[in-house]
Scaffold this motif. Structure first.
Motif, mmCIF file in Angstrom:
data_model
loop_
_atom_site.group_PDB
_atom_site.id
_atom_site.type_symbol
_atom_site.label_atom_id
_atom_site.label_comp_id
_atom_site.label_asym_id
_atom_site.label_seq_id
_atom_site.Cartn_x
_atom_site.Cartn_y
_atom_site.Cartn_z
ATOM 1 N N LEU A 323 -8.613 -9.367 -37.498
ATOM 2 C CA LEU A 323 -8.929 -10.643 -36.865
ATOM 3 C C LEU A 323 -9.576 -10.426 -35.501
ATOM 4 C CD1 LEU A 323 -8.798 -13.729 -36.749
ATOM 5 C CD2 LEU A 323 -6.447 -13.526 -35.890
ATOM 6 N N GLY A 324 -9.039 -9.495 -34.712
ATOM 7 C CA GLY A 324 -9.615 -9.202 -33.400
ATOM 8 C C GLY A 324 -11.043 -8.688 -33.497
ATOM 9 N N GLU A 325 -11.282 -7.793 -34.455
ATOM 10 C CA GLU A 325 -12.644 -7.273 -34.643
ATOM 11 C C GLU A 325 -13.592 -8.379 -35.104
ATOM 12 O OE1 GLU A 325 -12.117 -4.104 -37.389
ATOM 13 O OE2 GLU A 325 -11.040 -2.813 -35.955
ATOM 14 N N TYR A 326 -13.090 -9.278 -35.943
ATOM 15 C CA TYR A 326 -13.898 -10.397 -36.451
ATOM 16 C C TYR A 326 -14.364 -11.286 -35.290
ATOM 17 C CZ TYR A 326 -15.009 -14.407 -39.515
ATOM 18 O OH TYR A 326 -15.642 -15.430 -40.172
ATOM 19 N N VAL A 327 -13.429 -11.635 -34.405
ATOM 20 C CA VAL A 327 -13.760 -12.493 -33.266
ATOM 21 C C VAL A 327 -14.715 -11.775 -32.318
ATOM 22 C CG1 VAL A 327 -12.816 -13.669 -31.238
ATOM 23 C CG2 VAL A 327 -11.618 -13.810 -33.431
ATOM 24 N N LEU A 328 -14.475 -10.489 -32.063
ATOM 25 C CA LEU A 328 -15.339 -9.728 -31.151
ATOM 26 C C LEU A 328 -16.770 -9.686 -31.683
ATOM 27 C CD1 LEU A 328 -15.698 -7.938 -28.651
ATOM 28 C CD2 LEU A 328 -15.077 -5.972 -30.090
ATOM 29 N N ARG A 329 -16.935 -9.410 -32.959
ATOM 30 C CA ARG A 329 -18.289 -9.363 -33.529
ATOM 31 C C ARG A 329 -18.981 -10.720 -33.411
ATOM 32 N NH1 ARG A 329 -15.823 -6.405 -37.668
ATOM 33 N NH2 ARG A 329 -15.835 -8.262 -39.003
#
Length: 515
Positions: A323-329
């Motif tokens: 989820l964190g990587e999804y938001v960052l991208r």
């Protein structure tokens, strides 16, 4: 020879005694001759005792030699078979009975008539961060300490088992009433919660304990375990570090959580989550200070799933990293799009979970990702709650210092709602404090909330930190915060969270913009 000597000793003792008594005068101690006969009998009895003792010693020695000889001559296959049998029912790390042993003993206990037993399902909240920050060897040391605490918290007749990973199960038999069972639960909770010295550093977790009781909660081992597990998850939803007994409906809630976990994983893979942006305004002149990125899950069937629900599910299931990587991208792509369209956004704030921060490679991976998009790290600011930072303050300090060294800015979210250690706050590389919205919203009618807000702003100024007030809903609140010296405001008074398209129109209603 030994027997004859013993007789002589007995006679000698008897004669000595008569000689001693004769000092009272002739005839005053009658029966000395008879006593000599008694002495002889005592001597024979003493000889018999000595012989029996020696015989018992010799027999024990011979038996020991026989056992040792038998062990040496035993077929290695039998030794291996015995070792395999032990490991089949015991956990190799802690030495506790394993899941197979637990199920066998639990089924055996339930098969008895008039059984009254309790199953305690224990999960260690935050254990993964120990593995991530201190290494798996430290995690193993911690698990062994927990196993020892659990053994000492119950009776020998009760079963303590490592169910798997950081989950343990305790079966308490014949607990003697609910009051006694509650005391056992509290004892387990207290002992498992105590800090453990791991490689010179004290670490602790917050156990969540679910309890199911036979016969009312089930008379099948799997049913009792499933119900205790459901009660444990109910504890996690209400704050952790506690215990709860199973109640009707908990199982259905557990099934719902499982379904949501599966659906969240699929939604992340399919790119179905969205990111909205809420503006932050400088209170002094009203200019745009930056935006906060907020993940949203528009479920095709359930409708909008609240962030508090799916973020908690992500943290429990391990999906928080995805989820964190999804938001960052999404944020990095959006910054590129805004730059290309001429939309000026100084920075985007992203919420940071302790689960993400606890990964040793998190900072380096993050830095590489931001650089690959050509975005200056100063344009990414991470918000973490004070309760999150307090869970592992020393490791948090190291990670935040590393983040700051790579150029990322940091701020403490929901300040005032937790239990922040001011000495840590002074040392952290944090430039901004975000005042919890409950104080801002309550400031209109509650004197205590106003005073707390004033104190936080004053503290921030002393520490050369900026302040953000969230939850600003009225013009009066905005003016009061500005007069107080608060730097930035965020809330519905300025704008609600919105899509990237809506945000571009919010900044310039004449701009035709597509993200």
């Amino acid at each position: 020879m030994l027997t004859h000597r013993s007789v002589e000793i007995g006679i000698h003792l008897a004669e000595s005694k008569c000689a001693h008594w004769s000092v009272f005068g002739p005839g005053e101690v009658p029966g000395c001759a008879a006593f000599s006969t008694v002495g002889a009998g005592l001597g024979w009895m003493l000889a018999l005792v000595v012989v029996c003792g020696l015989a018992a010693t010799v027999i024990a020695w011979l038996l020991g030699q026989r056992r040792r000889l038998h062990a040496k001559l035993e077929d290695p296959r039998e030794q291996a078979s015995r070792a395999l049998a032990f490991h089949a029912y015991h956990d190799t790390l802690t030495g506790l009975p394993n899941r197979a042993y637990l199920m066998r003993e639990l089924e055996k206990a339930l098969a008895a008539q008039n059984v009254a037993l309790a199953v305690m399902f224990i999960d260690l909240d935050g254990f993964k961060s120990i593995n991530d920050t201190l290494g798996h060897e430290a995690g193993d040391t911690f698990l062994r300490a927990v196993a020892s605490s659990l053994r000492s918290s119950v009776r020998e007749r009760d079963t303590v088992s490592r169910f798997g990973g950081d989950e343990f199960v305790v079966v308490v038999q014949a607990y003697g009433g609910m009051e006694n069972l509650v005391r056992v639960c509290r004892k387990v909770l207290d002992l498992v919660s105590k800090p453990v010295n791991v490689s010179g550093q004290f670490v602790a977790v917050s156990p969540s304990i679910g309890v199911a009781v036979a016969p009312q909660d089930g008379m099948v081992a799997e049913t009792l375990l499933r119900n205790a597990d459901a009660a444990m998850y109910a504890v996690k939803e209400t704050g952790k570090a506690d215990f709860r007994f199973y109640e009707e409906g908990m199982l259905e809630q557990a099934r719902e959580r499982l379904a949501l976990t599966v659906e969240l994983r699929e939604a992340l893979q399919a790119g179905e989550l969205t990111v909205e942006y809420q503006p932050k305004r400088n209170l002094r002149d009203g200019t745009l200070a930056g935006v906060e990125a907020l993940a949203r899950w528009p479920h095709p069937i359930r409708g909008d799933v609240p962030p508090g629900v799916f973020v908690e599910i992500a943290e429990r299931s391990g999906l928080i990293h995805a989820l964190g990587e999804y938001v960052l991208r999404a944020v990095l792509n959006q910054l590129q799009a805004w730059d290309a369209a001429g939309t000026v956004v100084d920075y985007v704030a992203i919420n940071l979970s302790m689960h993400e921060l606890s990964r040793p490679a998190f900072v380096d991976t993050l830095h590489r990702a931001v650089r690959s998009y050509g975005v200056d790290p100063i344009r990414i600011r991470f918000e973490l709650t004070e309760s999150t930072a307090m869970r592992q303050p020393e490791e948090t300090m190291r990670q935040l210092v590393k983040l700051r060294s790579h150029g990322f800015d940091l701020l403490i979210d929901d300040f005032g709602a937790g239990y922040w250690n001011l000495s840590h706050l002074r040392e952290l590389p944090v430039g901004t404090i975000k005042i919890d919205q409950s104080f801002v919203r309550g400031s209109s009618s509650n004197l205590a909330d106003r005073e707390i807000t004033e104190a936080i702003v004053g503290l921030a100024k002393k520490l050369n930190m900026r302040t953000i007030a969230e939850g600003v809903e009225t013009e009066a609140q905005a003016e009061w915060l500005r007069d107080l010296g608060c730097d930035i405001g965020q809330g519905y008074f300025f704008a609600r969270p919105m899509s990237a398209d809506a945000f571009a129109r919010y900044l310039d209603p004449t701009m035709a913009y597509a993200s």
